[in-house]
Write an enzyme that holds these catalytic residues in place. Structure first.
Site, PDB file in Angstrom:
ATOM      1  N   PHE A  95       0.807  -1.220   0.000  1.00 50.73           N
ATOM      2  CA  PHE A  95       0.000   0.000   0.000  1.00 50.73           C
ATOM      3  C   PHE A  95       0.843   1.274   0.000  1.00 50.73           C
ATOM      4  O   PHE A  95       0.389   2.314  -0.490  1.00 50.73           O
ATOM      5  CB  PHE A  95      -0.965  -0.009   1.184  1.00 50.73           C
ATOM      6  CG  PHE A  95      -2.130  -0.940   0.969  1.00 50.73           C
ATOM      7  CD1 PHE A  95      -3.181  -0.587   0.141  1.00 50.73           C
ATOM      8  CD2 PHE A  95      -2.147  -2.191   1.563  1.00 50.73           C
ATOM      9  CE1 PHE A  95      -4.242  -1.446  -0.084  1.00 50.73           C
ATOM     10  CE2 PHE A  95      -3.203  -3.065   1.354  1.00 50.73           C
ATOM     11  CZ  PHE A  95      -4.255  -2.695   0.524  1.00 50.73           C
ATOM     12  N   GLU A  96       2.044   1.199   0.522  1.00 52.21           N
ATOM     13  CA  GLU A  96       2.911   2.388   0.471  1.00 52.21           C
ATOM     14  C   GLU A  96       3.513   2.545  -0.913  1.00 52.21           C
ATOM     15  O   GLU A  96       3.689   3.653  -1.398  1.00 52.21           O
ATOM     16  CB  GLU A  96       4.025   2.284   1.521  1.00 52.21           C
ATOM     17  CG  GLU A  96       3.550   2.310   2.962  1.00 52.21           C
ATOM     18  CD  GLU A  96       2.913   3.637   3.346  1.00 52.21           C
ATOM     19  OE1 GLU A  96       3.205   4.652   2.683  1.00 52.21           O
ATOM     20  OE2 GLU A  96       2.120   3.649   4.307  1.00 52.21           O
TER      21      GLU A  96
END
Length: 237
Positions: A95-96
């Site tokens: 997700f980063e």
């Protein structure tokens, strides 16, 4: 709570639940080898206890066996450790995202500049600025260092033994929302109260940015909730 005396051995025990938890010591008399001196000084502390003895059993000629000492308490349950597991790490990385060139905040077009796996200057070194470039190895090292901060924040806030998946889900959550938000969250309060089902539902409340629901945050929270529950989190990546 009571005491137990055996005349032949001059043994006096403070008993609890069939075991002794304290006993009176004795030593040889210096004036008469047939006598033993009992150190009764500790009896005072017995009667100062809130559960002071209210009865005494005298075992003289009954053949009663010597009482056994109180067994040691069972060891505490094993800790999950204070390190994010492989599943939690994959959620963070997924997700980063990985960026090897510094990029500006989408909302401001500038600060805070971000690089690697969501690293900003607020997390510590290196300072991120326009034009900064790093390698993939650098990004892994920075992420490891950054995660250490969030692992410590979670470990210092959680008062109930957690599974590895629960701990890792909370680290991913804290990496995204910050230690302050995590430490004041209902999620943490419910987890520490042992309400794991309730705590898992709290993840889904943290999906807003600028007052709007963000689909990316929804997926991340579902992944974190699934990991917290030790369910299939990969489906949300």
């Amino acid at each position: 709570m009571g005491t137990w005396i055996k005349e032949t051995d001059i043994a006096i025990y403070l008993m609890q639940g069939g075991y002794w938890i304290s006993r009176i010591t004795k030593y040889e008399s210096q004036t008469n080898p047939k006598e033993k001196v009992v150190n009764i000084g500790s009896i005072k502390s017995w009667f100062l206890r809130e559960d002071y003895p209210r009865a005494m059993t005298v075992a003289i000629g009954t053949g009663a066996p010597e009482p056994q000492p109180m067994p040691p308490p069972p060891p505490p349950p094993p800790s999950s450790g204070n390190t994010i597991n492989a599943a939690g790490l994959e959620i963070v990385k997924s997700f980063e995202g990985l960026m090897l060139n510094a990029y500006p905040d989408p909302g401001t077009g500038g600060e805070p500049w971000t690089i690697g796996y969501g690293h900003t200057s607020a997390a510590g070194p290196p300072q991120v600025y326009r034009g900064l470039t790093i390698s993939r190895t650098d990004a892994e090292e920075i992420l490891k260092r950054d995660l250490g901060k969030y692992e410590k924040a979670v470990a210092s806030s959680v008062t109930r033994t957690s599974t590895s998946d629960q701990f890792s889900a909370m680290v991913s959550f804290t990496f995204n929302v910050g230690p302050g938000n995590f430490q004041s969250s209902t999620l943490l309060k419910k987890h520490n109260a042992g309400d794991f089902a309730g705590a898992s539902e709290e993840f889904l409340k943290w999906v807003y940015a600028g007052g709007n629901v963000m689909p990316g945050l929804q997926r991340r929270r579902k992944a974190e909730r699934a990991l917290y529950r030790s369910e299939n989190w990969q489906q949300f990546l």
